[in-house]
Design a protein around this motif. Structure first.
Motif, PDB file in Angstrom:
ATOM      1  N   LEU A 157     -10.976  22.295 -48.000  1.00 23.02           N
ATOM      2  CA  LEU A 157      -9.859  21.563 -48.604  1.00 23.02           C
ATOM      3  C   LEU A 157      -9.500  20.327 -47.786  1.00 23.02           C
ATOM      4  N   GLY A 158      -9.536  20.441 -46.459  1.00 26.21           N
ATOM      5  CA  GLY A 158      -9.254  19.289 -45.614  1.00 26.21           C
ATOM      6  C   GLY A 158     -10.308  18.202 -45.740  1.00 26.21           C
ATOM      7  N   SER A 159     -11.569  18.589 -45.853  1.00 24.30           N
ATOM      8  CA  SER A 159     -12.651  17.607 -46.000  1.00 24.30           C
ATOM      9  C   SER A 159     -12.532  16.856 -47.321  1.00 24.30           C
ATOM     10  N   VAL A 160     -12.270  17.590 -48.391  1.00 28.54           N
ATOM     11  CA  VAL A 160     -12.118  16.939 -49.698  1.00 28.54           C
ATOM     12  C   VAL A 160     -10.889  16.026 -49.697  1.00 28.54           C
ATOM     13  N   THR A 161      -9.820  16.458 -49.046  1.00 27.79           N
ATOM     14  CA  THR A 161      -8.627  15.616 -48.959  1.00 27.79           C
ATOM     15  C   THR A 161      -8.905  14.343 -48.174  1.00 27.79           C
ATOM     16  N   ALA A 162      -9.673  14.443 -47.092  1.00 26.39           N
ATOM     17  CA  ALA A 162     -10.019  13.261 -46.296  1.00 26.39           C
ATOM     18  C   ALA A 162     -10.871  12.285 -47.110  1.00 26.39           C
ATOM     19  N   VAL A 163     -11.821  12.807 -47.885  1.00 18.90           N
ATOM     20  CA  VAL A 163     -12.652  11.935 -48.727  1.00 18.90           C
ATOM     21  C   VAL A 163     -11.803  11.252 -49.788  1.00 18.90           C
ATOM     22  N   TRP A 164     -10.905  12.012 -50.417  1.00 15.37           N
ATOM     23  CA  TRP A 164     -10.039  11.412 -51.433  1.00 15.37           C
ATOM     24  C   TRP A 164      -9.136  10.342 -50.831  1.00 15.37           C
ATOM     25  N   ALA A 165      -8.551  10.615 -49.681  1.00 11.47           N
ATOM     26  CA  ALA A 165      -7.690   9.624 -49.038  1.00 11.47           C
ATOM     27  C   ALA A 165      -8.484   8.387 -48.623  1.00 11.47           C
ATOM     28  N   LEU A 166      -9.723   8.584 -48.204  1.00 11.91           N
ATOM     29  CA  LEU A 166     -10.545   7.456 -47.769  1.00 11.91           C
ATOM     30  C   LEU A 166     -10.833   6.500 -48.928  1.00 11.91           C
ATOM     31  N   PHE A 167     -11.092   7.063 -50.104  1.00 16.02           N
ATOM     32  CA  PHE A 167     -11.445   6.209 -51.249  1.00 16.02           C
ATOM     33  C   PHE A 167     -10.231   5.737 -52.036  1.00 16.02           C
ATOM     34  N   GLU A 168      -9.180   6.563 -52.103  1.00  8.87           N
ATOM     35  CA  GLU A 168      -8.043   6.210 -52.934  1.00  8.87           C
ATOM     36  C   GLU A 168      -6.909   5.553 -52.143  1.00  8.87           C
ATOM     37  N   VAL A 169      -6.577   6.114 -51.005  1.00 14.32           N
ATOM     38  CA  VAL A 169      -5.460   5.566 -50.224  1.00 14.32           C
ATOM     39  C   VAL A 169      -5.896   4.309 -49.472  1.00 14.32           C
ATOM     40  N   PHE A 170      -7.020   4.403 -48.762  1.00 16.00           N
ATOM     41  CA  PHE A 170      -7.502   3.259 -47.982  1.00 16.00           C
ATOM     42  C   PHE A 170      -8.442   2.355 -48.785  1.00 16.00           C
ATOM     43  N   GLU A 171      -8.705   2.725 -50.049  1.00 13.73           N
ATOM     44  CA  GLU A 171      -9.494   1.905 -50.967  1.00 13.73           C
ATOM     45  C   GLU A 171     -10.876   1.559 -50.407  1.00 13.73           C
ATOM     46  N   TYR A 172     -11.495   2.572 -49.816  1.00 16.71           N
ATOM     47  CA  TYR A 172     -12.864   2.401 -49.340  1.00 16.71           C
ATOM     48  C   TYR A 172     -13.802   2.562 -50.527  1.00 16.71           C
ATOM     49  N   HIS A 173     -15.007   1.977 -50.437  1.00 15.74           N
ATOM     50  CA  HIS A 173     -15.989   2.077 -51.509  1.00 15.74           C
ATOM     51  C   HIS A 173     -17.168   2.932 -51.042  1.00 15.74           C
ATOM     52  N   LEU A 174     -17.771   3.621 -51.997  1.00 16.19           N
ATOM     53  CA  LEU A 174     -18.835   4.556 -51.652  1.00 16.19           C
ATOM     54  C   LEU A 174     -20.038   3.848 -51.031  1.00 16.19           C
ATOM     55  N   LEU A 175     -20.469   2.755 -51.633  1.00 18.24           N
ATOM     56  CA  LEU A 175     -21.624   2.043 -51.099  1.00 18.24           C
ATOM     57  C   LEU A 175     -21.331   1.485 -49.709  1.00 18.24           C
ATOM     58  N   THR A 176     -20.123   0.978 -49.509  1.00 19.21           N
ATOM     59  CA  THR A 176     -19.731   0.469 -48.187  1.00 19.21           C
ATOM     60  C   THR A 176     -19.716   1.582 -47.156  1.00 19.21           C
ATOM     61  N   LEU A 177     -19.204   2.739 -47.535  1.00 24.52           N
ATOM     62  CA  LEU A 177     -19.160   3.874 -46.610  1.00 24.52           C
ATOM     63  C   LEU A 177     -20.562   4.321 -46.219  1.00 24.52           C
ATOM     64  N   ILE A 178     -21.466   4.412 -47.195  1.00 23.44           N
ATOM     65  CA  ILE A 178     -22.834   4.838 -46.894  1.00 23.44           C
ATOM     66  C   ILE A 178     -23.514   3.841 -45.957  1.00 23.44           C
ATOM     67  N   CYS A 179     -23.346   2.549 -46.225  1.00 25.59           N
ATOM     68  CA  CYS A 179     -23.962   1.532 -45.374  1.00 25.59           C
ATOM     69  C   CYS A 179     -23.400   1.563 -43.967  1.00 25.59           C
ATOM     70  N   HIS A 180     -22.088   1.731 -43.828  1.00 24.63           N
ATOM     71  CA  HIS A 180     -21.473   1.774 -42.498  1.00 24.63           C
ATOM     72  C   HIS A 180     -21.916   3.003 -41.718  1.00 24.63           C
ATOM     73  N   LEU A 181     -22.027   4.143 -42.401  1.00 26.94           N
ATOM     74  CA  LEU A 181     -22.500   5.347 -41.719  1.00 26.94           C
ATOM     75  C   LEU A 181     -23.949   5.201 -41.267  1.00 26.94           C
ATOM     76  N   LEU A 182     -24.788   4.591 -42.104  1.00 23.36           N
ATOM     77  CA  LEU A 182     -26.183   4.377 -41.716  1.00 23.36           C
ATOM     78  C   LEU A 182     -26.295   3.387 -40.558  1.00 23.36           C
ATOM     79  N   ILE A 183     -25.490   2.325 -40.585  1.00 27.21           N
ATOM     80  CA  ILE A 183     -25.491   1.353 -39.484  1.00 27.21           C
ATOM     81  C   ILE A 183     -25.089   2.021 -38.174  1.00 27.21           C
TER      82      ILE A 183
END
Length: 249
Positions: A79-105
């Protein structure tokens, strides 16, 4: 005299036997008058007509333990992991493609610098694991998804055939509610809300199932009354096509 003396103990034993038999018969009659526990249990209304515990209804095993918070550490982690993902994309307005690229970098940079630094300090370079997607789980997931989609399409086909009016009205009402929810929030928020409800409602229902079932029984009685009124005033007045002439044998 001997015969008279022998008759006394026999009559005494017979009296004791009659008392025991009378006590057993009276106790059995009283037990028969009491309703059986199974009959009482069958009279209790259960939500959705279930006759199994909530844990069994959810499939049992590890998934049911997680949904019912039997394994609190794992349930809280998910539940905490799903909440963190939701907050990352909805609250902080992060994008999925940007997140994947930053993690790979970040991953490639850390491994590259670690490999270079290990050559200067005379240590073995890091062992980068050979990550591969296994074929078995992907095929199993695709097969399960295909089965569920086909079953859903079959259910929609049966509903559209006009055999069950109640189910048709229930599906239309459910789709209408989902359409309203879809216009109010995006898919990720709707998915997160459903996920939170899935991790909270079952455990709350298991804790207060008697109160919820009693309230649901009253609600179902009221819904049936309203449907009967609706059927009498609206559905029964809908004109139907002429019946086909029966073949005369």
């Amino acid at each position: 005299m001997a015969e008279h003396d022998e008759s006394k103990p026999e009559s005494f034993v017979e009296k004791i036997a009659e008392k025991i038999h009378h006590h057993d018969s009276s106790s059995s009659d009283s037990d028969d008058d009491k309703p059986a526990p199974s009959s009482l249990k069958s009279k209790i209304y259960r939500l959705f007509g279930r006759d199994k515990p909530v844990h069994k209804v959810l499939g049992g095993g590890k998934p049911a333990d997680i949904l019912l918070w039997r394994d609190k550490k794992t349930s809280a982690t998910i539940l905490g992991s799903v909440t963190a993902v939701w907050a990352l994309f909805e609250v902080f307005e992060y994008h999925l493609l940007t997140l994947i690229c930053h993690l790979l970098i970040l991953t490639i940079t850390v491994l590259f610098l670690w490999s270079k630094a290990s050559s200067f300090i005379n240590k073995a370079p890091p062992k980068i694991p050979d990550v591969r997607i296994p074929e078995g789980p992907i095929l199993e997931f695709a097969s399960a998804l295909r089965y569920e989609i086909n079953r859903g399409l079959q259910s929609l086909r049966e509903i559209a055939s006009g055999k069950d009016l109640k189910k048709f009205l229930a599906v239309i009402a459910g789709l209408w509610v989902f359409s309203i929810l879809g216009s109010c929030c995006n898919f990720l928020t709707l998915f997160y809300t459903s996920f939170v409800l899935l991790h909270t409602l079952p455990v709350l229902y298991e804790k207060y199932e008697d109160q919820v079932d009693a309230f649901a029984e009253k609600a179902m009685i009221e819904i049936k009354k309203q449907y009967a009124v609706f059927d009498e005033k609206v559905l029964s007045k809908i004109p139907r096509g002429p019946l086909k002439d029966k073949k005369i044998a």
